[in-house]
Motif scaffolding. Structure first.
Motif, mmCIF file in Angstrom:
data_model
loop_
_atom_site.group_PDB
_atom_site.id
_atom_site.type_symbol
_atom_site.label_atom_id
_atom_site.label_comp_id
_atom_site.label_asym_id
_atom_site.label_seq_id
_atom_site.Cartn_x
_atom_site.Cartn_y
_atom_site.Cartn_z
ATOM 1 N N UNK A 85 -19.003 -17.766 -41.023
ATOM 2 C CA UNK A 85 -18.206 -18.021 -39.494
ATOM 3 C C UNK A 85 -17.128 -17.016 -39.173
ATOM 4 N N UNK A 86 -16.795 -16.600 -38.012
ATOM 5 C CA UNK A 86 -15.985 -15.782 -37.652
ATOM 6 C C UNK A 86 -15.036 -16.304 -36.587
ATOM 7 N N UNK A 87 -14.118 -15.677 -36.508
ATOM 8 C CA UNK A 87 -12.923 -16.488 -35.696
ATOM 9 C C UNK A 87 -13.714 -16.619 -34.082
ATOM 10 N N UNK A 110 -26.668 -34.750 -22.867
ATOM 11 C CA UNK A 110 -25.549 -34.132 -23.663
ATOM 12 C C UNK A 110 -24.768 -35.370 -24.622
ATOM 13 N N UNK A 111 -24.487 -34.531 -25.759
ATOM 14 C CA UNK A 111 -23.356 -35.277 -26.625
ATOM 15 C C UNK A 111 -22.043 -34.863 -26.242
ATOM 16 N N UNK A 112 -21.012 -35.713 -26.837
ATOM 17 C CA UNK A 112 -19.585 -35.058 -26.655
ATOM 18 C C UNK A 112 -19.575 -33.965 -27.619
ATOM 19 N N UNK A 113 -18.486 -33.216 -27.437
ATOM 20 C CA UNK A 113 -18.399 -31.949 -28.285
ATOM 21 C C UNK A 113 -17.645 -32.315 -29.500
ATOM 22 N N UNK A 114 -17.707 -31.350 -30.454
ATOM 23 C CA UNK A 114 -16.919 -31.319 -31.596
ATOM 24 C C UNK A 114 -16.315 -29.928 -31.950
ATOM 25 N N UNK A 115 -15.044 -29.989 -32.120
ATOM 26 C CA UNK A 115 -14.281 -28.700 -32.113
ATOM 27 C C UNK A 115 -14.653 -28.041 -33.499
ATOM 28 N N UNK A 116 -14.857 -26.879 -33.317
ATOM 29 C CA UNK A 116 -14.962 -25.709 -34.449
ATOM 30 C C UNK A 116 -14.008 -24.897 -34.342
ATOM 31 N N UNK A 117 -12.915 -24.715 -35.439
ATOM 32 C CA UNK A 117 -11.676 -23.822 -35.441
ATOM 33 C C UNK A 117 -11.966 -22.906 -36.661
ATOM 34 N N UNK A 118 -12.174 -21.385 -36.303
ATOM 35 C CA UNK A 118 -12.248 -20.495 -37.315
ATOM 36 C C UNK A 118 -11.002 -19.498 -37.436
ATOM 37 N N UNK A 119 -10.385 -19.492 -38.453
ATOM 38 C CA UNK A 119 -9.325 -18.797 -38.860
ATOM 39 C C UNK A 119 -9.359 -17.363 -39.444
ATOM 40 N N UNK A 120 -8.654 -16.509 -39.183
ATOM 41 C CA UNK A 120 -8.821 -15.235 -39.787
ATOM 42 C C UNK A 120 -8.061 -15.076 -40.996
#
Length: 120
Positions: A85-87, A110-120
């Protein structure tokens, strides 16, 4: 079909996450399924898709070689395995589906969203 995505979270750059999408309804196995993502203020982006039987997949160039889509029709689920995974992968991820695979660019469910956060 009703869809619900899960599995989002925070991860460091280079890490992995697996998103799941659970579907209700007996027709799931006839649906082509896709994953999309959106950063607030930007356009929604197609991430990848999978055919109704899992024999065919396609991916956006930005994730090719890093993300893998799979499905288990017996469990009414589709998955998005995200590796390296990349930022810039940070976004809200959505699963979606359509009985017409040619309509996967603008799917009906559509489904509801799910948040993905990628930190550097």
């Amino acid at each position: 079909v009703q869809l619900q995505a899960s599995g989002g979270g925070s991860v460091q750059s280079g890490g992995s996450l697996r998103l799941s999408c659970a579907a209700s309804g007996s027709t799931f196995s006839s649906y082509a399924m896709g994953w999309f993502r959106q950063v607030p203020g930007k356009e929604r982006e197609f991430v990848g898709g999978i055919s109704w039987n899992g024999d065919s997949t396609e991916y956006a160039d930005s994730v090719k070689g890093r993300f893998v889509i799979s499905r288990d029709n017996a469990k009414n689920k589709v998955y998005l395995q995200m590796n390296s995974l990349k930022p810039e992968d940070t976004a809200i991820y959505y699963c979606a589906g359509d009985q017409d695979p040619l309509n996967l660019g603008n799917p009906e469910s559509w489904g509801q969203g799910t948040l993905v956060t990628v930190s550097s």
